[in-house]
Design a protein around this motif. Structure first.
Motif, PDB file in Angstrom:
ATOM      1  N   TYR A 187       0.721  -1.228  -0.027  1.00 40.74           N
ATOM      2  CA  TYR A 187      -0.031   0.033   0.150  1.00 40.74           C
ATOM      3  C   TYR A 187       0.797   1.146   0.109  1.00 40.74           C
ATOM      4  O   TYR A 187       0.500   2.307  -0.820  1.00 40.74           O
ATOM      5  N   ALA A 188       1.891   1.205   0.781  1.00 39.76           N
ATOM      6  CA  ALA A 188       2.923   2.219   0.720  1.00 39.76           C
ATOM      7  C   ALA A 188       3.275   2.816  -0.696  1.00 39.76           C
ATOM      8  O   ALA A 188       3.636   3.696  -1.175  1.00 39.76           O
ATOM      9  N   ALA A 189       3.783   1.589  -1.472  1.00 36.45           N
ATOM     10  CA  ALA A 189       4.446   1.770  -2.549  1.00 36.45           C
ATOM     11  C   ALA A 189       3.467   2.246  -3.577  1.00 36.45           C
ATOM     12  O   ALA A 189       3.926   3.014  -4.497  1.00 36.45           O
ATOM     13  N   ALA A 190       2.198   1.836  -3.227  1.00 37.84           N
ATOM     14  CA  ALA A 190       1.254   2.330  -4.401  1.00 37.84           C
ATOM     15  C   ALA A 190       0.663   3.866  -3.931  1.00 37.84           C
ATOM     16  O   ALA A 190      -0.235   4.524  -4.596  1.00 37.84           O
ATOM     17  N   GLY A 191       1.457   4.579  -3.046  1.00 36.22           N
ATOM     18  CA  GLY A 191       0.827   5.858  -2.849  1.00 36.22           C
ATOM     19  C   GLY A 191      -0.300   6.128  -1.878  1.00 36.22           C
ATOM     20  O   GLY A 191      -0.707   7.175  -1.841  1.00 36.22           O
TER      21      GLY A 191
ATOM     22  N   GLY B 159       9.274  -0.989   9.982  1.00 31.62           N
ATOM     23  CA  GLY B 159       7.943  -0.386   9.258  1.00 31.62           C
ATOM     24  C   GLY B 159       8.441   0.577   8.142  1.00 31.62           C
ATOM     25  O   GLY B 159       7.493   1.300   7.729  1.00 31.62           O
ATOM     26  N   GLN B 160       9.370   0.447   7.732  1.00 35.56           N
ATOM     27  CA  GLN B 160       9.825   1.368   6.636  1.00 35.56           C
ATOM     28  C   GLN B 160       9.546   0.810   5.210  1.00 35.56           C
ATOM     29  O   GLN B 160      10.303  -0.280   5.140  1.00 35.56           O
ATOM     30  N   TRP B 161       9.255   1.633   4.303  1.00 33.72           N
ATOM     31  CA  TRP B 161       9.326   1.256   2.846  1.00 33.72           C
ATOM     32  C   TRP B 161      10.073   2.571   2.281  1.00 33.72           C
ATOM     33  O   TRP B 161       9.907   3.453   2.539  1.00 33.72           O
ATOM     34  N   ASN B 162      10.997   2.266   1.410  1.00 36.50           N
ATOM     35  CA  ASN B 162      11.766   3.215   0.949  1.00 36.50           C
ATOM     36  C   ASN B 162      12.263   4.367   1.833  1.00 36.50           C
ATOM     37  O   ASN B 162      12.189   5.637   1.348  1.00 36.50           O
ATOM     38  N   HIS B 163      12.727   4.082   2.884  1.00 37.67           N
ATOM     39  CA  HIS B 163      13.565   4.721   3.752  1.00 37.67           C
ATOM     40  C   HIS B 163      12.378   5.829   4.554  1.00 37.67           C
ATOM     41  O   HIS B 163      13.000   6.629   5.235  1.00 37.67           O
ATOM     42  N   ALA B 164      11.208   5.490   4.469  1.00 38.10           N
ATOM     43  CA  ALA B 164      10.311   6.279   5.204  1.00 38.10           C
ATOM     44  C   ALA B 164       9.191   5.202   5.813  1.00 38.10           C
ATOM     45  O   ALA B 164       8.896   4.072   5.576  1.00 38.10           O
ATOM     46  N   GLN B 165       8.890   5.937   7.222  1.00 37.09           N
ATOM     47  CA  GLN B 165       8.059   4.789   7.902  1.00 37.09           C
ATOM     48  C   GLN B 165       6.688   5.048   7.680  1.00 37.09           C
ATOM     49  O   GLN B 165       6.092   6.176   7.838  1.00 37.09           O
ATOM     50  N   TYR B 166       6.020   3.804   7.128  1.00 37.99           N
ATOM     51  CA  TYR B 166       4.651   3.848   6.739  1.00 37.99           C
ATOM     52  C   TYR B 166       3.989   2.934   7.777  1.00 37.99           C
ATOM     53  O   TYR B 166       2.835   2.939   7.878  1.00 37.99           O
ATOM     54  N   GLY B 167       4.725   1.743   8.146  1.00 34.96           N
ATOM     55  CA  GLY B 167       3.893   0.778   8.977  1.00 34.96           C
ATOM     56  C   GLY B 167       4.293   1.178  10.429  1.00 34.96           C
ATOM     57  O   GLY B 167       5.311   1.337  10.827  1.00 34.96           O
TER      58      GLY B 167
END
Length: 420
Positions: free
Chosen positions: A94-98, A123-131
């Motif tokens: 979901y993070a990758a899909a914006g 909880g990070q995706w692409n160096h930012a925490q979304y989870g």
């Protein structure tokens, strides 16, 4: 994580975050083992307390079993009806899909800083925490002391060969499930990972690349197939059809000699008067049990679709207060995901908190699922569907793991192409 599947409650009330008549929709997983302690009751109490102090905000909570919750959220998002918050097993796709807010866009600085670095980084995706970590646990081997004594077993196993020998003795003494091996669709990815780690490998290597079909992993599943399942040491239900909740219930009923378990099993077993012990998961000969510890974190994700960032952030600050984190952890026998609550539990003299200390001590060095990989949700689902067949009498561990590895590599390639 047994649930009243599809149980839904609409909670009334209001709130003060600047906007009026905002309804936050939360989808959550059920951590209870019966209707009497469904997570719906926890969220009901918490939401009502929040609404009482926040006129204008209503929290609408739907609780689903772990068999269903990830799929329910996926379907809602696909239909363009994403919830404001979802407490689920993965977040990266979901993070990758914006589709998600970053944690820093929502949480106050003190709350965000209260997450241990290990969990925040997971909880990070692409160096930012979304989870945002919501619940955590580690796994140990539980064993029934009464059944062990009756079978003439004096000490718990520390190696696979000892585990197999103990299972054989338990079977000879008439134990229904000498070793319960839940590779059914509820949580097969967890049982599998624990065994892969104890065999010296895992789902990924140190660089984060999938190693599902490593030689060590093939050897691990082959050993399970030949030495446990093939010799009738895993009970009457085929592992691919045995769910974790069913295995836990059987342990609490005194029908299981050994199984991997997390802290929630403590209360379940104690309620039924089962005398049990808990030790690190046995490892392959020559493999240290210290490197075989698996940690699990479940996630809270905040969807951007409805645009309620201010209200969502304020509600999450409330959810992650020390008092509420401790209340949830104590209710369901899980580990706190904040440093403040963990320290309070570590310092506590409460008997139930003392029981969790061995699990708390394992968490900082345990290995977590590769939740930051966008492919993990799909690969985890595939593992749930396929892994049980690998250890069946006619199963092919090499074939199953090779197929899963190919699917993982393809998913990673798609992600790389999509993100440039």
């Amino acid at each position: 994580m047994v649930s009243a599947t599809g149980m839904t409650a609409v909670l009334g009330g209001c709130g003060t975050t600047g906007s009026s008549d905002v309804t936050l929709r939360l989808v959550a997983a059920d951590y209870g083992d019966s209707a009497a302690n469904s997570s719906q009751k926890y969220w009901d109490k918490l939401a009502k307390a929040y609404e009482a102090g926040h006129p204008g905000v209503k929290v609408d909570v739907s609780v689903y079993s772990w068999n269903d919750v990830d799929r329910k959220v996926k379907d809602m998002v696909a239909a363009g009806k994403a919830p404001d918050l979802a407490q689920i097993g993965s977040y990266a796709d979901y993070a990758a899909a914006g589709k998600l807010y970053e944690a820093g866009d929502l949480l106050s600085i003190p709350v965000q800083a209260d997450f241990p670095s290990q969990l925040a980084e997971a909880g990070q995706w692409n160096h930012a925490q979304y989870g945002i970590p919501f619940a955590a646990s580690t796994r140990v081997l539980f064993y029934n002391k009464t059944l062990f004594s009756e079978a003439g077993i004096t000490t718990p196993p520390t190696t696979w060969s000892e585990l197999a020998a103990d299972a054989k003795a338990l079977k000879a003494d008439g134990v229904k499930y000498p070793y319960a091996l839940p590779l059914g669709p509820e949580e097969a990815q967890a049982e599998t990972m624990q065994w892969l780690l104890s065999g010296g490998s895992g789902y990924t290597d140190d660089t984060g690349s999938y190693t599902i079909d490593s030689t060590e992993n093939i050897d691990t599943l082959t050993w399970l197939k030949d030495e446990l399942v093939g010799k009738g040491l895993t009970g009457p239900t085929a592992p691919g059809r045995l769910n974790r909740a069913t295995a836990f219930a059987a342990f609490a009923d005194g029908q299981v000699g050994m199984l991997n378990g997390h802290p929630t099993l403590i209360k379940q077993a104690e309620k039924k008067g089962v005398k049990f012990g808990a030790v690190p998961m046995p490892a392959r000969a020559g493999q240290s049990t210290a490197t075989a510890s698996m940690g699990v974190a479940d996630w809270m994700a905040a969807f951007r679709q409805n645009g309620h960032a201010e209200q969502v952030g304020d509600f999450l600050d409330y959810v992650y207060s020390e008092q509420n984190v401790l209340a949830f952890s104590r209710e369901y026998g899980l580990l706190p995901v904040t440093t403040s609550a963990s320290q309070t539990m570590t310092d506590s003299t409460r008997a139930e908190d003392k029981q969790l200390r061995p699990f708390l001590e394992q968490l900082p060095t345990s290995e977590l699922y590769p939740a930051g990989k966008t492919s993990w949700a799909a690969i985890s689902a595939d593992i749930k569907k396929q892994i049980g067949t690998a250890v069946s009498p006619t199963g092919n561990p090499t074939g199953v793991l090779t197929r899963l590895q190919a699917e993982a590599a393809t998913a990673d390639s798609r992600t790389a192409a999509a993100t440039g």
